[in-house]
Design an enzyme around this catalytic site. Structure first.
Site, PDB file in Angstrom:
ATOM      1  N   LYS A  43      54.434  84.272  33.527  1.00  0.00           N
ATOM      2  CA  LYS A  43      53.011  84.013  33.438  1.00  0.00           C
ATOM      3  C   LYS A  43      52.673  82.617  33.965  1.00  0.00           C
ATOM      4  CE  LYS A  43      53.204  86.406  29.019  1.00  0.00           C
ATOM      5  NZ  LYS A  43      53.090  86.171  27.567  1.00  0.00           N
ATOM      6  N   GLY A  44      53.698  81.780  34.116  1.00  0.00           N
ATOM      7  CA  GLY A  44      53.466  80.353  34.371  1.00  0.00           C
ATOM      8  C   GLY A  44      52.724  80.015  35.644  1.00  0.00           C
ATOM      9  N   GLU A  98      55.810  80.081  42.379  1.00  0.00           N
ATOM     10  CA  GLU A  98      56.416  79.762  41.076  1.00  0.00           C
ATOM     11  C   GLU A  98      55.764  78.524  40.471  1.00  0.00           C
ATOM     12  OE1 GLU A  98      58.069  80.344  38.565  1.00  0.00           O
ATOM     13  OE2 GLU A  98      60.076  81.100  38.875  1.00  0.00           O
ATOM     14  N   ASP A  99      55.852  78.413  39.150  1.00  0.00           N
ATOM     15  CA  ASP A  99      55.364  77.201  38.494  1.00  0.00           C
ATOM     16  C   ASP A  99      56.375  76.059  38.622  1.00  0.00           C
ATOM     17  OD1 ASP A  99      57.232  78.497  36.873  1.00  0.00           O
ATOM     18  OD2 ASP A  99      56.018  78.453  35.058  1.00  0.00           O
ATOM     19  N   ASP A 102      63.974  74.984  38.018  1.00  0.00           N
ATOM     20  CA  ASP A 102      64.778  74.155  37.121  1.00  0.00           C
ATOM     21  C   ASP A 102      66.246  74.351  37.501  1.00  0.00           C
ATOM     22  OD1 ASP A 102      65.608  72.746  34.841  1.00  0.00           O
ATOM     23  OD2 ASP A 102      65.164  74.362  33.462  1.00  0.00           O
ATOM     24  N   LYS A 130      62.466  70.439  39.577  1.00  0.00           N
ATOM     25  CA  LYS A 130      63.341  69.492  38.855  1.00  0.00           C
ATOM     26  C   LYS A 130      64.713  69.555  39.527  1.00  0.00           C
ATOM     27  CE  LYS A 130      62.545  70.990  34.439  1.00  0.00           C
ATOM     28  NZ  LYS A 130      62.441  70.943  32.962  1.00  0.00           N
ATOM     29  N   PHE A 151      61.132  68.337  29.749  1.00  0.00           N
ATOM     30  CA  PHE A 151      60.457  69.605  29.494  1.00  0.00           C
ATOM     31  C   PHE A 151      58.945  69.375  29.517  1.00  0.00           C
ATOM     32  CE2 PHE A 151      58.789  73.119  27.004  1.00  0.00           C
ATOM     33  CZ  PHE A 151      59.418  74.179  27.648  1.00  0.00           C
ATOM     34  N   VAL A 152      58.268  70.039  30.431  1.00  0.00           N
ATOM     35  CA  VAL A 152      56.826  69.819  30.587  1.00  0.00           C
ATOM     36  C   VAL A 152      56.038  71.077  30.234  1.00  0.00           C
ATOM     37  CG1 VAL A 152      57.029  67.992  32.317  1.00  0.00           C
ATOM     38  CG2 VAL A 152      56.987  70.380  33.074  1.00  0.00           C
ATOM     39  N   ASP A 158      54.386  76.841  29.427  1.00  0.00           N
ATOM     40  CA  ASP A 158      54.263  76.977  27.976  1.00  0.00           C
ATOM     41  C   ASP A 158      55.449  76.389  27.219  1.00  0.00           C
ATOM     42  OD1 ASP A 158      56.191  78.978  28.798  1.00  0.00           O
ATOM     43  OD2 ASP A 158      55.954  79.870  26.813  1.00  0.00           O
ATOM     44  N   ARG A 164      49.578  76.657  27.675  1.00  0.00           N
ATOM     45  CA  ARG A 164      49.366  77.082  29.072  1.00  0.00           C
ATOM     46  C   ARG A 164      47.983  76.701  29.582  1.00  0.00           C
ATOM     47  NH1 ARG A 164      53.500  80.648  30.595  1.00  0.00           N
ATOM     48  NH2 ARG A 164      54.301  82.052  29.003  1.00  0.00           N
TER      49      ARG A 164
HETATM   50  P1  5GP Z   1      65.157  78.292  36.283  1.00  0.00           P
HETATM   51  O1  5GP Z   1      65.608  79.707  36.393  1.00  0.00           O
HETATM   52  O2  5GP Z   1      64.938  77.607  37.619  1.00  0.00           O
HETATM   53  O3  5GP Z   1      66.055  77.488  35.380  1.00  0.00           O
HETATM   54  O4  5GP Z   1      63.802  78.265  35.483  1.00  0.00           O
HETATM   55  C1  5GP Z   1      62.623  78.734  35.958  1.00  0.00           C
HETATM   56  C2  5GP Z   1      61.706  79.063  34.815  1.00  0.00           C
HETATM   57  O5  5GP Z   1      62.037  78.332  33.630  1.00  0.00           O
HETATM   58  C3  5GP Z   1      60.292  78.647  35.134  1.00  0.00           C
HETATM   59  O6  5GP Z   1      59.590  79.668  35.787  1.00  0.00           O
HETATM   60  C4  5GP Z   1      59.717  78.315  33.769  1.00  0.00           C
HETATM   61  O7  5GP Z   1      59.216  79.483  33.166  1.00  0.00           O
HETATM   62  C5  5GP Z   1      60.909  77.841  32.969  1.00  0.00           C
HETATM   63  N1  5GP Z   1      60.990  76.359  32.918  1.00  0.00           N
HETATM   64  C6  5GP Z   1      61.880  75.557  33.543  1.00  0.00           C
HETATM   65  N2  5GP Z   1      61.655  74.259  33.272  1.00  0.00           N
HETATM   66  C7  5GP Z   1      60.577  74.228  32.462  1.00  0.00           C
HETATM   67  C8  5GP Z   1      59.823  73.161  31.848  1.00  0.00           C
HETATM   68  O8  5GP Z   1      60.070  71.945  31.990  1.00  0.00           O
HETATM   69  N3  5GP Z   1      58.775  73.548  31.087  1.00  0.00           N
HETATM   70  C9  5GP Z   1      58.423  74.860  30.884  1.00  0.00           C
HETATM   71  N4  5GP Z   1      57.379  75.084  30.122  1.00  0.00           N
HETATM   72  N5  5GP Z   1      59.114  75.883  31.449  1.00  0.00           N
HETATM   73  C10 5GP Z   1      60.155  75.562  32.234  1.00  0.00           C
END
Ligand code: 5GP
Length: 179
Positions: A43-44, A98-99, A102, A130, A151-152, A158, A164
């Site tokens: 949803k981000g 994507e939002d 990470d 990140k 963590f943001v 969220d 959100r």
């Molecule tokens: P990844 O698979 O790259 O580790 O993570 C991607 C997903 O993790 C993002 O779409 C998001 O939903 C969540 N995520 C990663 N870092 C953060 C953060 O700092 N804050 C929040 N709220 N969600 C995050």
């Protein structure tokens, strides 16, 4: 007024707005003469997707997918597909929206998955990146902001489904994070 659970605002509304306008101009130039499909990752990405669409000066269509790898404030590492696309992306110019990236696990899973469906091109656009947290090598072609390993929340992001709606991106107070 800043939400009482927010320790500090990392990116305010104005900064986000002008960066998305810039991304829109870049994408408009890069996709001139084409009709891309934007795939928003629920949803981000919702606020980002809505703002990006309004800054994109080429005809385009939209579709959505929902994936999950997060529980609370940490990645479980296991990516699950919860909602799939409605339309075929065969021979389409695909832009995944994507939002935040990470570990990169979500986008890497998604990229593999979408490539099997025969898109003409496939690029990734993320509002936040990140880069220090990567577990797999993936670098989105389009990125709004590179941010440190914190963590943001806000602007779609969220913590346990809250925050959100905030129009800015901020770091949560320790007291707001459940142990
Ligand atoms: P990844 O698979 O790259 O580790 O993570 C991607 C997903 O993790 C993002 O779409 C998001 O939903 C969540 N995520 C990663 N870092 C953060 C953060 O700092 N804050 C929040 N709220 N969600 C995050």
């Amino acid at each position: 007024m800043v939400h009482p659970d927010i320790e500090r605002v990392l990116l305010d509304e104005g900064v986000i707005r002008s960066r998305i306008a810039e991304l829109g101009r870049q994408l408009t130039a890069d996709y001139a003469g084409r009709k891309p499909v934007l795939i928003g990752i629920l949803k981000g990405s919702v606020p980002f997707m809505a703002d990006l669409m309004r800054n994109l000066g080429v005809d385009h269509t939209v579709d959505f997918m929902c994936l999950s790898s997060y529980s609370g404030d940490s990645s479980t590492g296991v990516v699950r597909l919860i909602l799939d696309l409605r339309e075929s992306i065969q021979d389409r110019d695909v832009l995944v929206v994507e939002d935040i990236v990470d570990t990169g696990l979500t986008l890497s899973y998604l990229r593999q998955n979408l490539l099997t469906r025969g898109p003409r091109t496939l690029e990734l656009v993320t509002l936040l990146d990140k880069p220090d947290c990567r577990k797999v090598s993936i670098s989105p072609r389009y990125c709004g902001f590179k941010i440190p390993n914190e963590f943001v929340v806000g602007y779609g992001l969220d913590y346990n489904e809250a925050y959100r709606h905030l129009p800015y991106i901020g770091v949560l107070k320790k007291s707001a994070v459940k142990a």
